[in-house]
Design a protein around this motif. Structure first.
Motif, short mmCIF file in Angstrom:
data_model
loop_
_atom_site.label_atom_id
_atom_site.label_comp_id
_atom_site.label_asym_id
_atom_site.label_seq_id
_atom_site.Cartn_x
_atom_site.Cartn_y
_atom_site.Cartn_z
N SER A 63 0.81 -1.30 0.26
CA SER A 63 -0.17 0.11 0.03
C SER A 63 1.04 1.24 0.61
CB SER A 63 -0.80 -0.12 1.33
OG SER A 63 0.06 -0.60 2.39
N SER A 94 -2.36 2.02 -4.43
CA SER A 94 -3.63 2.65 -3.50
C SER A 94 -3.71 2.30 -2.31
CB SER A 94 -4.84 3.81 -4.10
OG SER A 94 -5.74 4.47 -3.30
N LEU A 96 -6.07 3.48 -0.53
CA LEU A 96 -8.14 3.87 -0.06
C LEU A 96 -8.75 2.91 -1.23
CD1 LEU A 96 -7.81 7.48 -0.11
CD2 LEU A 96 -7.96 6.13 1.65
N LYS A 97 -7.76 1.64 -2.24
CA LYS A 97 -7.94 1.71 -3.41
C LYS A 97 -8.56 0.34 -2.52
CE LYS A 97 -7.91 -0.29 -7.70
NZ LYS A 97 -6.89 -0.27 -9.39
N CYS A 111 -17.05 5.14 -1.10
CA CYS A 111 -16.15 5.52 -0.65
C CYS A 111 -15.61 5.61 0.38
CB CYS A 111 -17.56 7.10 -0.76
SG CYS A 111 -16.86 8.45 0.04
N TYR A 122 -8.81 11.24 4.28
CA TYR A 122 -8.52 11.46 3.00
C TYR A 122 -9.21 10.32 2.35
CZ TYR A 122 -3.65 12.41 4.85
OH TYR A 122 -2.21 12.64 5.41
N GLY A 124 -11.40 8.71 -1.34
CA GLY A 124 -11.41 7.90 -3.12
C GLY A 124 -12.16 7.25 -3.02
N TYR A 126 -15.19 4.65 -5.67
CA TYR A 126 -14.41 4.26 -7.30
C TYR A 126 -16.31 3.36 -7.29
CZ TYR A 126 -8.76 4.00 -5.84
OH TYR A 126 -8.31 4.52 -5.46
N SER A 135 -11.42 4.69 -10.97
CA SER A 135 -11.56 5.90 -9.81
C SER A 135 -12.39 6.64 -10.66
CB SER A 135 -10.19 6.18 -10.28
OG SER A 135 -10.19 7.89 -8.92
N GLU A 138 -10.64 10.95 -7.88
CA GLU A 138 -9.09 11.12 -7.25
C GLU A 138 -8.88 11.00 -5.80
OE1 GLU A 138 -5.27 12.63 -8.75
OE2 GLU A 138 -6.73 13.82 -8.76
N ASP A 139 -7.99 9.87 -5.75
CA ASP A 139 -7.58 9.44 -3.84
C ASP A 139 -7.04 11.09 -3.65
OD1 ASP A 139 -8.22 7.64 -4.09
OD2 ASP A 139 -6.49 6.31 -3.95
N ARG A 216 -0.42 12.25 -0.88
CA ARG A 216 -1.59 13.11 -1.36
C ARG A 216 -1.81 14.22 -0.08
NH1 ARG A 216 -3.08 10.99 -5.93
NH2 ARG A 216 -2.74 9.29 -6.15
#
Length: 236
Positions: A63, A94, A96-97, A111, A122, A124, A126, A135, A138-139, A216
């Motif tokens: 990550s 990512s 977050l992903k 989300c 933070y 993101g 998808y 996405s 965007e993150d 980020r």
């Protein structure tokens, strides 16, 4: 093919080994344990439990952030060190992903929220096709109200995932009402096996030496320094 997955981007720690599409072992914890003390022993324990050694792996997934500066840096440093010394390819995903993968079969927008303090997150967003994620937002590092404004531009149900969603849950429900689905607690932790799955879909690897975390946002110390510089300019 044997993959090692490492996720230390935030408080949860997740380590996994996947062989030829089969999860051999995954260790997850949401306890606030110092990753600098726990991450390497956890990796060693996972290898011992599946009777493998680091040289047996074929690839590494890590990550890359956003998240805790310290947590992200520890995971990326460990992954880079293993990749370099073992001469194994490394893929950054990512953070977050990786969490969003828990909602892979949700019909709507997924989300992910990680608290970044002072009303910021933070986040993101998808969308899934049941096999992979695209996405939509965007993150990044957002004020929670700014994120809401961006979400209002999209229709459909909203699945909120992440252990910090509870901190903003009342505000989220008030803002989006019946559109909101709050993920159950077991969906909120990052899973290194999901990280590996996402890395396999990317089919890319990073150049190890220049690879750096995706924070980020700038560090608080740097932000304070920039503010101080602006004040100095104003006085001049």
């Amino acid at each position: 093919m044997i993959w090692l997955g490492i996720d230390t981007a935030n408080t949860p720690l997740s380590i996994a080994i996947v062989k030829d599409g089969q999860l051999l072992l995954e260790e997850n914890t949401s306890m606030a344990i110092n990753h600098s003390l726990r991450a390497m022993p956890a990796i060693e324990e996972v290898f011992n439990k599946v009777n493998l050694v680091p040289a047996d792996i074929d690839a590494i997934a890590v990550s890359e952030g956003p998240g805790s500066y310290t947590g992200v840096r520890i995971g990326v440093t460990i992954a880079k060190t293993l990749s370099w010394t073992l001469e194994k390819p490394l893929t950054g995903v990512s953070s977050l992903k990786a969490i969003a993968m828990n909602g892979l079969f949700f019909e709507g927008l997924i989300c992910i929220l990680v608290d970044a303090r002072r009303g910021n997150v933070y986040a993101g967003v998808y969308k899934s096709n049941n096999e992979s994620l695209t996405s939509i937002i965007e993150d990044g590092h957002y004020e929670i109200e700014t994120l809401f404004e961006l979400l209002h531009k999209h229709e459909g149900n909203l699945l909120f995932i992440g252990k910090d969603v509870s901190m903003h849950q009342e505000k989220i429900i008030r803002e989006f009402g019946k559109r909101v689905v709050i993920a159950p607690v077991h969906f909120n932790l990052p899973r290194a096996s999901s990280l590996i799955y996402a890395a396999q879909q990317l089919k890319t690897q990073v150049d190890v030496h220049p690879f750096t975390p995706e924070y980020r946002r700038i560090a608080e110390a740097e932000a304070n320094w920039l503010k101080a510089q602006e004040k100095e300019k104003d006085r001049a």
